[in-house]
Design an enzyme around this catalytic site. Structure first.
Site, mmCIF file in Angstrom:
data_model
loop_
_atom_site.group_PDB
_atom_site.id
_atom_site.type_symbol
_atom_site.label_atom_id
_atom_site.label_comp_id
_atom_site.label_asym_id
_atom_site.label_seq_id
_atom_site.Cartn_x
_atom_site.Cartn_y
_atom_site.Cartn_z
ATOM 1 N N ASP A 30 0.856 -1.185 0.000
ATOM 2 C CA ASP A 30 0.000 0.000 0.000
ATOM 3 C C ASP A 30 0.896 1.240 0.000
ATOM 4 O OD1 ASP A 30 -2.924 1.032 0.381
ATOM 5 O OD2 ASP A 30 -1.690 2.233 1.753
ATOM 6 N N GLU A 32 0.887 5.664 0.249
ATOM 7 C CA GLU A 32 0.222 6.941 0.460
ATOM 8 C C GLU A 32 0.940 7.959 -0.413
ATOM 9 O OE1 GLU A 32 -2.554 7.049 1.994
ATOM 10 O OE2 GLU A 32 -2.373 5.010 2.789
ATOM 11 N N HIS A 174 -5.842 4.693 6.156
ATOM 12 C CA HIS A 174 -5.091 5.512 5.193
ATOM 13 C C HIS A 174 -3.647 5.738 5.627
ATOM 14 C CE1 HIS A 174 -8.496 6.252 2.611
ATOM 15 N NE2 HIS A 174 -9.230 6.603 3.660
ATOM 16 N N ASP A 179 -2.988 -0.303 6.244
ATOM 17 C CA ASP A 179 -3.814 -0.674 5.095
ATOM 18 C C ASP A 179 -3.298 -1.958 4.442
ATOM 19 O OD1 ASP A 179 -5.208 1.587 5.649
ATOM 20 O OD2 ASP A 179 -4.909 2.556 3.706
#
Length: 574
Positions: A30, A32, A174, A179
C-alpha cells in the site's frame, strides 16, 4: 538464419497454470501519496507485508520525503504532515530497497487494493530514477472482490468495507502499513471464497473474473481420469464429436481449469453445457503436442476453436508459369515450377503484397493467354500509364518482359531489394510532401510483401531438407525430433542412461516416410512448418543429423525486415 516468429493464426493456449497458492509469496503493498496522478504526485509512505501459506514473514515500511508540498486535504485524509516527512529519505533512496523486497523470491506476486494505482506510482518512480520495473505478477483485491462476492453481500468494495466484512483485526486508516495489513486478511478471505470454485494456483487466481457456472461445476469430474503428462486434449459431446482441442504440459491440470472460475471466455463457458467427455493424447515432447494440436484442429474443425481451423483458406501470391507471367492470388500450390509468396490469412494482405510487386515491376495485370496460337489484342490503360510494357500488342518483346518477370521471381525467392528500394524512395517522397496517408499505404504494402516473402523463404529452405534430426534438453531427458520436408515425422525423449545410438536408430527407422513436393509447404501446413522452425532454431536445440543444405538467401526478406520499422516512422505524421 534468424529466429522465426510464432506462426500467425495459431491458437494460443494458457500453458501450465502451475504456481500453487500455498507456495506463492505475496507481497501485499500500500502507498500513500500527495495526489492521484502518478505523473504529478509523489509517494509519501510505503507499507508492505510479505506472506506465504497464510503466515506473515516480514514487513517493510517507511515514510518518504516527496520533495513537494503535501496538500492539506491529503494531510486530513492520511494524517501525514510536512514535518513528518521532512527528515524521511527521498524516493531515490527508498526505491532500491523496495524493489529488492518485491523481487526477493522468484515466486512473488504483488497484491494491492486497486492495484493499478499503486503499481502505476511505482512504475513512474522507477522511470524517474532510472530503475527497471521488475514486472511481477499482480493480484488486485478490488477486482477480485468484485468478481467473487455476490451482489448485495457488501454495499461496496472499498478496503474499509471489505475489512469489516471479513473481520480483519487491523482497521484501514489511510496509513500504508495498516492498510497493507488489512489487505492481507482481505486477500486470505477472498482466497477462501475461490477455493471451492477450483482455484488453487496463482495464475488461476489472477484469471478469476466471475464465479464458474453451474454447468462448469457439474463437469469437474471429467478431469479426474486425465493423466498428469504433456500432450493434447480433445473435448467431445454426447455423440463423440470434437468440440475443442488444446495442449498443455500437464493435461489434468489444464483440463481442470476449464471448470473453474479461472476460465472466463464466454464461448468456453458455454461449451461446458454440452461437453460430455475429454480424450487425452499423451505426447513425448512439447513440439509433438503443438503439432498434433494443429493437425487435429485442421482435421476436425472443432466449433469452439477460433484459430487454425482452416489452413486451406490461406492465400498465396503466385508468379504464373506462362510465356508472359503475371501475379495471381491463389489458394493452392501446384507442382508447376512457379514461385509462391505467403501464406496470408488475410486476402487484403495478399493483395497489398501483390501491389508491392507490381509497384516495382511492370508486369501485366490482364488475363490474356499468350501461348500459341498467339492473338494480338489492344493494350489496356496500364500500358498508357507506363505500368506495363504492353506485350499484348507486341510493343514489348518476350525477352524484355522475361527480364521483368525474372526480377520479380528473384524478389520473391531471393533478394527483395528492388521492392524495398522502390517503396522506401516513394515513402520518403510522400512523407516529405506531408502526404502521410499515401505513405502509410506504401508502408503497408512493403510490410505485407516482406512478411510473405520471409515466410515463404524460411519454409522453402526447411521443406528442401529430406531429413533432419535435432534434440534439446527437457525435463525428462533429451527431447529429440525427426523432421522430413518440413513435417514432423517422429518425436521421442532420450532418457538418462539409454544408449543414444540405439535410440536414434530406432527413432529414425520408425519415423514417418515423407516424400518431397512443390512449394514452401509440400507436406505440412505453414503453421506446422513455423512451429518446427521455431523449435529447430531455438538456442537450446542441437542438430544431430542433416541431409541436404539448409540455407536462405544472404539478402533475404528477413535481412530487410528492419526497413518496416523505418517505413513505419516515415509514414507516420509527426
Amino acid at each position: 538464419m534468424s529466429q522465426p516468429q510464432p506462426p500467425a493464426g495459431v491458437q494460443t493456449s494458457i500453458d501450465d497454470l502451475g504456481t500453487p497458492l500455498a507456495e506463492t509469496t505475496f507481497v501485499v503493498l500500500d502507498l500513500e501519496t500527495t495526489g492521484t496522478s502518478a505523473a504529478n504526485a509523489r509517494i509519501t509512505e510505503v507499507g508492505a507485508v510479505r506472506v506465504r501459506g497464510g503466515e506473515v514473514l516480514d514487513e517493510f515500511t517507511t515514510l518518504v520525503n516527496p520533495g513537494v508540498v503535501i496538500p492539506a486535504t491529503i494531510t486530513l485524509l492520511t494524517g501525514i504532515t510536512q514535518s513528518m516527512v521532512a527528515t524521511a529519505p527521498p524516493m531515490e533512496e527508498v526505491l532500491p530497497g523496495l524493489l529488492e523486497y518485491l523481487d526477493r523470491d522468484p515466486n512473488t506476486a504483488v497484491v494491492a487494493h486497486n492495484a493499478p494505482f499503486d503499481t502505476g506510482f511505482l512504475k513512474a518512480a522507477c522511470e524517474r530514477h532510472g530503475h527497471p520495473w521488475p514486472a511481477p505478477p499482480v493480484v488486485d483485491t478490488l477486482r477480485l472482490a468484485r468478481a467473487v462476492l455476490g451482489k448485495g453481500e457488501t454495499r461496496n468494495h472499498k478496503l474499509g468495507t471489505l475489512a469489516t466484512f471479513f473481520g480483519t483485526p487491523v482497521t484501514p486508516n489511510h496509513r500504508a502499513l495498516d492498510d497493507a495489513r488489512a489487505t492481507v486478511d482481505v486477500l486470505h478471505g477472498l482466497i477462501e471464497r475461490v477455493g471451492p470454485m477450483g482455484v488453487h494456483s496463482l495464475e488461476e487466481l489472477r484469471a478469476v473474473s466471475k464465479p464458474p457456472t453451474k454447468q462448469q461445476m457439474a463437469k469437474r469430474h471429467l478431469a479426474e481420469g486425465v493423466p498428469e503428462a504433456p500432450g493434447v486434449y480433445v473435448f467431445t459431446d454426447a455423440n463423440g464429436a470434437s468440440l475443442y482441442v488444446g495442449k498443455s504440459k500437464n493435461l489434468r491440470h489444464r483440463v481442470r481449469t476449464y471448470f473453474t472460475a479461472a476460465e472466463n471466455r464466454q464461448r468456453i463457458r458455454e461449451m461446458a453445457g454440452v461437453v460430455e467427455g475429454v480424450t487425452p493424447i499423451v505426447c513425448a515432447t512439447e513440439l509433438e503436442a503443438s503439432v498434433r494440436e494443429l493437425r487435429l484442429i485442421a482435421e476436425r474443425k472443432p466449433p469452439y476453436n477460433r484459430r487454425s481451423r482452416h489452413p486451406e483458406r490461406a492465400h498465396w501470391i503466385k508468379l504464373t508459369s506462362e510465356a508472359f507471367p503475371r501475379l495471381s492470388v491463389v489458394r493452392a500450390i501446384k507442382d508447376d515450377g512457379a514461385p509462391y509468396l505467403g501464406p496470408y490469412t488475410s486476402l487484403k494482405e495478399a493483395h497489398r503484397a501483390r501491389e508491392a510487386l507490381l509497384s516495382a515491376f511492370p508486369l501485366r495485370q490482364c488475363t490474356h493467354t499468350f501461348d500459341p496460337p498467339r492473338r494480338t489484342v489492344d493494350p489496356c490503360v496500364l500500358a498508357q500509364l507506363g505500368r506495363c510494357g504492353a506485350p499484348c500488342d507486341g510493343t514489348e518483346s518476350r525477352a524484355d518482359y522475361t527480364a521483368h518477370s525474372e526480377a520479380a521471381r528473384e524478389a520473391m525467392t531471393g533478394d527483395p531489394a528492388a521492392v524495398v528500394d522502390t517503396h522506401t524512395t516513394r515513402i520518403r517522397e510522400l512523407s516529405d510532401q506531408l502526404r502521410y496517408e499515401e505513405a502509410a499505404e506504401m508502408r503497408d504494402r512493403l510490410t505485407a510483401f516482406l512478411r510473405g516473402a520471409g515466410r515463404s523463404q524460411r519454409l522453402t529452405a526447411l521443406a528442401s531438407l529430406p531429413h533432419v534430426v535435432a534434440t534439446r534438453p527437457g525435463a525428462l531427458g533429451w527431447e529429440t525430433s525427426v523432421v522430413r520436408h518440413g513435417r514432423l515425422a517422429a518425436s521421442a525423449v532420450l532418457r538418462p542412461g539409454a544408449d543414444p545410438d540405439a535410440f536414434l536408430a530406432s527413432l529414425e527407422a520408425t519415423a514417418e516416410h515423407v516424400d518431397p513436393g512443390p512449394g514452401p509447404v509440400p507436406r505440412a501446413t505453414a503453421a506446422e512448418g513455423e512451429l518446427v522452425l521455431a523449435w529447430l532454431t531455438d538456442p537450446a536445440t542441437r542438430l544431430v543429423r542433416l541431409e541436404g543444405e539448409w540455407t536462405c538467401p544472404l539478402r533475404s526478406a528477413e535481412a530487410h525486415a528492419e526497413m518496416t520499422h523505418w517505413a513505419h516512422g516515415r509514414a507516420s505524421a509527426q
